[in-house]
Scaffold this motif. Structure first.
Motif, PDB file in Angstrom:
ATOM      1  N   ARG A 110       0.811  -1.216   0.000  1.00 37.90           N
ATOM      2  CA  ARG A 110       0.000   0.000   0.000  1.00 37.90           C
ATOM      3  C   ARG A 110       0.850   1.274   0.000  1.00 37.90           C
ATOM      4  O   ARG A 110       0.284   2.366   0.027  1.00 37.90           O
ATOM      5  N   ILE A 111       2.165   1.139   0.020  1.00 35.82           N
ATOM      6  CA  ILE A 111       3.058   2.302  -0.049  1.00 35.82           C
ATOM      7  C   ILE A 111       3.507   2.465  -1.489  1.00 35.82           C
ATOM      8  O   ILE A 111       4.096   1.551  -2.073  1.00 35.82           O
ATOM      9  N   ASP A 112       3.242   3.615  -2.069  1.00 28.67           N
ATOM     10  CA  ASP A 112       3.478   3.808  -3.499  1.00 28.67           C
ATOM     11  C   ASP A 112       4.948   3.715  -3.882  1.00 28.67           C
ATOM     12  O   ASP A 112       5.289   3.143  -4.913  1.00 28.67           O
ATOM     13  N   MET A 113       5.812   4.309  -3.068  1.00 28.84           N
ATOM     14  CA  MET A 113       7.210   4.467  -3.479  1.00 28.84           C
ATOM     15  C   MET A 113       8.150   4.065  -2.343  1.00 28.84           C
ATOM     16  O   MET A 113       7.963   4.467  -1.202  1.00 28.84           O
ATOM     17  N   GLN A 114       9.187   3.287  -2.688  1.00 25.90           N
ATOM     18  CA  GLN A 114      10.268   2.957  -1.766  1.00 25.90           C
ATOM     19  C   GLN A 114      11.558   3.515  -2.359  1.00 25.90           C
ATOM     20  O   GLN A 114      11.875   3.249  -3.517  1.00 25.90           O
ATOM     21  N   VAL A 115      12.284   4.270  -1.561  1.00 26.57           N
ATOM     22  CA  VAL A 115      13.450   4.980  -2.078  1.00 26.57           C
ATOM     23  C   VAL A 115      14.641   4.732  -1.172  1.00 26.57           C
ATOM     24  O   VAL A 115      14.540   4.872   0.051  1.00 26.57           O
ATOM     25  N   GLU A 116      15.756   4.372  -1.763  1.00 26.92           N
ATOM     26  CA  GLU A 116      16.984   4.210  -1.006  1.00 26.92           C
ATOM     27  C   GLU A 116      17.659   5.569  -0.839  1.00 26.92           C
ATOM     28  O   GLU A 116      17.812   6.324  -1.809  1.00 26.92           O
ATOM     29  N   VAL A 117      18.049   5.863   0.388  1.00 26.00           N
ATOM     30  CA  VAL A 117      18.759   7.109   0.701  1.00 26.00           C
ATOM     31  C   VAL A 117      20.151   6.710   1.191  1.00 26.00           C
ATOM     32  O   VAL A 117      20.348   6.455   2.383  1.00 26.00           O
ATOM     33  N   PRO A 118      21.135   6.620   0.293  1.00 30.41           N
ATOM     34  CA  PRO A 118      22.464   6.138   0.696  1.00 30.41           C
ATOM     35  C   PRO A 118      23.192   7.148   1.569  1.00 30.41           C
ATOM     36  O   PRO A 118      22.857   8.336   1.605  1.00 30.41           O
ATOM     37  N   ALA A 119      24.199   6.648   2.278  1.00 35.94           N
ATOM     38  CA  ALA A 119      25.032   7.532   3.100  1.00 35.94           C
ATOM     39  C   ALA A 119      25.788   8.507   2.204  1.00 35.94           C
ATOM     40  O   ALA A 119      26.200   8.172   1.090  1.00 35.94           O
ATOM     41  N   THR A 120      25.936   9.721   2.689  1.00 37.38           N
ATOM     42  CA  THR A 120      26.628  10.766   1.938  1.00 37.38           C
ATOM     43  C   THR A 120      28.096  10.827   2.360  1.00 37.38           C
ATOM     44  O   THR A 120      28.413  10.800   3.550  1.00 37.38           O
ATOM     45  N   ARG A 121      28.984  10.911   1.383  1.00 32.00           N
ATOM     46  CA  ARG A 121      30.419  11.012   1.686  1.00 32.00           C
ATOM     47  C   ARG A 121      30.728  12.347   2.356  1.00 32.00           C
ATOM     48  O   ARG A 121      30.092  13.369   2.038  1.00 32.00           O
ATOM     49  N   PRO A 122      31.710  12.387   3.246  1.00 33.40           N
ATOM     50  CA  PRO A 122      32.036  13.637   3.942  1.00 33.40           C
ATOM     51  C   PRO A 122      32.405  14.778   2.999  1.00 33.40           C
ATOM     52  O   PRO A 122      32.019  15.923   3.219  1.00 33.40           O
ATOM     53  N   ASP A 123      33.149  14.492   1.937  1.00 35.18           N
ATOM     54  CA  ASP A 123      33.548  15.571   1.021  1.00 35.18           C
ATOM     55  C   ASP A 123      32.335  16.170   0.314  1.00 35.18           C
ATOM     56  O   ASP A 123      32.245  17.384   0.090  1.00 35.18           O
ATOM     57  N   GLU A 124      31.364  15.322  -0.027  1.00 37.11           N
ATOM     58  CA  GLU A 124      30.143  15.827  -0.674  1.00 37.11           C
ATOM     59  C   GLU A 124      29.306  16.638   0.302  1.00 37.11           C
ATOM     60  O   GLU A 124      28.693  17.641  -0.078  1.00 37.11           O
ATOM     61  N   LEU A 125      29.319  16.228   1.558  1.00 37.21           N
ATOM     62  CA  LEU A 125      28.534  16.921   2.566  1.00 37.21           C
ATOM     63  C   LEU A 125      29.131  18.277   2.923  1.00 37.21           C
ATOM     64  O   LEU A 125      28.412  19.267   3.116  1.00 37.21           O
ATOM     65  N   LEU A 126      30.454  18.343   2.979  1.00 36.57           N
ATOM     66  CA  LEU A 126      31.118  19.575   3.420  1.00 36.57           C
ATOM     67  C   LEU A 126      31.426  20.535   2.279  1.00 36.57           C
ATOM     68  O   LEU A 126      31.365  21.749   2.453  1.00 36.57           O
ATOM     69  N   SER A 127      31.746  19.994   1.104  1.00 40.42           N
ATOM     70  CA  SER A 127      32.191  20.859   0.006  1.00 40.42           C
ATOM     71  C   SER A 127      31.274  20.837  -1.207  1.00 40.42           C
ATOM     72  O   SER A 127      31.491  21.603  -2.157  1.00 40.42           O
ATOM     73  N   GLY A 128      30.295  19.963  -1.196  1.00 38.72           N
ATOM     74  CA  GLY A 128      29.422  19.867  -2.354  1.00 38.72           C
ATOM     75  C   GLY A 128      28.521  21.082  -2.496  1.00 38.72           C
ATOM     76  O   GLY A 128      28.294  21.829  -1.535  1.00 38.72           O
TER      77      GLY A 128
END
Length: 506
Positions: free
Chosen positions: A387-405
């Motif tokens: 009954r849930i329309d969408m299942q989405v994977e939310v992968p871990a974010t790399r530190p460089d992408e989080l800080l400098s992206g």
């Protein structure tokens, strides 16, 4: 005159059936008898009314036999909203008030011992009940409740702060009570911005599709990957509420434990119960029945974080409301039906430790055995996942992408794409794509031949139920709407199918 009738209303779920408060004074041993299936709160009105009349300067008939009947007798009455009608009925039965002047009004209000009027539960529901009944009567409420009830168009609502004011207005030369004015509309609250979410392009795309079509969404990923951040930004992508939607939501909010905040008018509700919540807290219950979180989220968002940690019985209770948009609470003596058309957003870890598949980005490896992961994910039953329309994977974010992206796309930019699609669906079928069913789904989700064959082959291979196929069609219709197409192409179906394969068995 020893008899008087005052009109009021009870609450039966979200409905407000009429109640006639009949007062009779007779000779005999002094007493104050209350009949008509009243609960403890209503019976305690005898002492409140007695003190309020005395403190307001009116004579209480201590030497008479007082009988108050709340008709109809088979309808349960609860809360202190009948204090004001009882007090006015006693005064009218004594001849202090002309009973004929009571006929054009309905009254509700709790009395303090000093005669002050206190707010009542469900003021908007009372006003909606009076309007829907079509009776030619106005409504008199305590000032704080009248401000809320005044939002209901086509109904005269008067406000009062004290019993003496109400009595004075009913005397031949008395001044009318002031008309209640709704609070001035407040500026829409600015929620958190999607620009604060770095990376997660696939999850952001899924969030946009969910907002455009009103689809339910399950976010799966390790701790700190941004699941809660994404869920908290969904309300900012939803369209503003219409007046009727706002009234229906306000009526339900007014029945909740915290009541309705006037500044929340036309703000879509967002409910996020803790995972320790029981099934009664989620779907409603009690005696008398009260709405649960799913009804308080009607017209808005229900966010369930740590989904597998909820009790199995609580999650399974969501299955029918997700399908039907309402919940019926049955008890031995009565039944109540509450609307529950909410947009579900849930979040969960992929395994008990949370780090399954996150080693490349975080360096932390999952220590869970495969059968442990399977048991953890199996806490979400197949029928609920269906009954849930969408299942989405939310992968871990790399530190460089989080800080400098770079910063992500803002909420305003996404709204500019989503809002025309929401308006299109409202014009085309009267609601979001998530509500399409039956002939309406066949009419509006027209597949090109290649897309139809592709979906048929995939559904047969994966063993999908009819419900799963229909949900893929609804999501594909939304993806096509975002692309500006009148038909559903094979690319739309392929993308929609991706959102049902994160948890095995879905």
């Amino acid at each position: 005159m020893s008899y008087a009738v005052v009109a009021s209303r009870a609450l039966d779920g979200v409905q407000a059936p009429p109640v006639m408060v009949e007062v009779h004074l007779a000779n005999g041993l002094p007493s104050f008898t209350l009949v008509g299936l009243a609960d403890t709160e209503v019976k305690e009105a005898r002492e409140r009314v007695r003190a309020a009349l005395a403190q307001s300067g009116f004579e209480f008939p201590h030497n008479r036999r007082i009988t108050v009947n709340l008709a109809p007798a088979d309808l349960p009455k609860e809360s202190a909203r009948f204090d004001l009608p009882m007090a006015l009925g006693i005064l009218a039965a004594q001849g202090i008030i002309d009973p004929q002047r009571l006929t054009g009004w309905e009254f509700a209000g709790e009395l303090s011992l000093a005669g002050a009027l206190r707010p009542v539960t469900g003021a908007v529901a009372l006003a909606l009940g009076a309007r829907q009944a079509g009776v030619n009567r106005g409504l008199v409420l305590p000032a704080d409740s009248a401000v809320l009830a005044a939002r209901v168009p086509g109904l005269e609502v008067r406000s009062a702060t004290h019993l003496g004011e109400v009595v004075q207005s009913l005397l031949p030369q008395g001044e009318s009570l002031p008309l209640a004015q709704p609070t001035a509309p407040v500026q829409s609250r600015v929620g958190p911005d999607l620009a604060e979410v770095r990376g997660q392009a696939a999850a952001r795309r899924a969030l946009e599709i969910a907002a455009a079509g009103g689809h339910s969404l399950l976010l799966i990923g390790p701790p700190g990957s941004g699941k809660s951040m994404l869920a908290q930004r969904l309300p900012g992508l939803l369209p503003p509420m219409s007046d009727e939607e706002a009234l229906e939501s306000a009526a339900l909010q007014g029945l909740g434990a915290g009541g309705l905040d006037p500044t929340d008018w036309r703000t879509r509700p967002v409910r996020s119960p803790h995972h320790s919540a029981s099934s009664v807290a989620l779907v409603g219950g009690g005696s008398p029945p009260r709405p649960g979180e799913i009804s308080l989220a009607h017209g808005g968002v229900l966010f369930l974080d740590e989904l597998p940690e909820f009790a199995r019985s609580a999650l399974e209770a969501l299955r029918e409301p997700l399908e039907s948009g309402h919940v019926t609470i049955s008890r031995a003596a009565r039944q109540a039906r509450f609307p529950a058309r909410f947009q579900l957003v849930a979040a969960m870890n992929p395994c008990p430790c949370g780090w399954l598949g996150a080693q490349a980005a975080t360096g932390r490896a999952c220590r869970c055995a495969p059968d442990t992961v399977a048991r953890y994910q199996a806490r979400i039953s197949g029928p609920l996942l269906d009954r849930i329309d969408m299942q989405v994977e939310v992968p871990a974010t790399r530190p460089d992408e989080l800080l400098s992206g770079p910063a992500g796309e803002s909420t305003a930019a996404v709204v500019a794409r989503v809002r025309p699609v929401q308006e299109l669906q409202r014009t085309r079928q009267g609601g979001p794509n998530a509500t399409l069913a039956g002939d309406a789904l066949d009419l509006h989700a027209v597949l090109v031949p290649a897309a139809r064959q592709f979906l048929q082959n995939a559904a047969q291979q994966l063993g999908w139920s009819g419900r799963s196929i229909h949900r893929v069609l609804r999501v594909a219709r939304t993806i096509a709407d975002l692309a500006g197409r009148d038909w559903v192409d094979i690319a739309d179906v392929a993308e929609a199918m991706q959102y049902r394969r994160v948890i095995s068995g879905a």
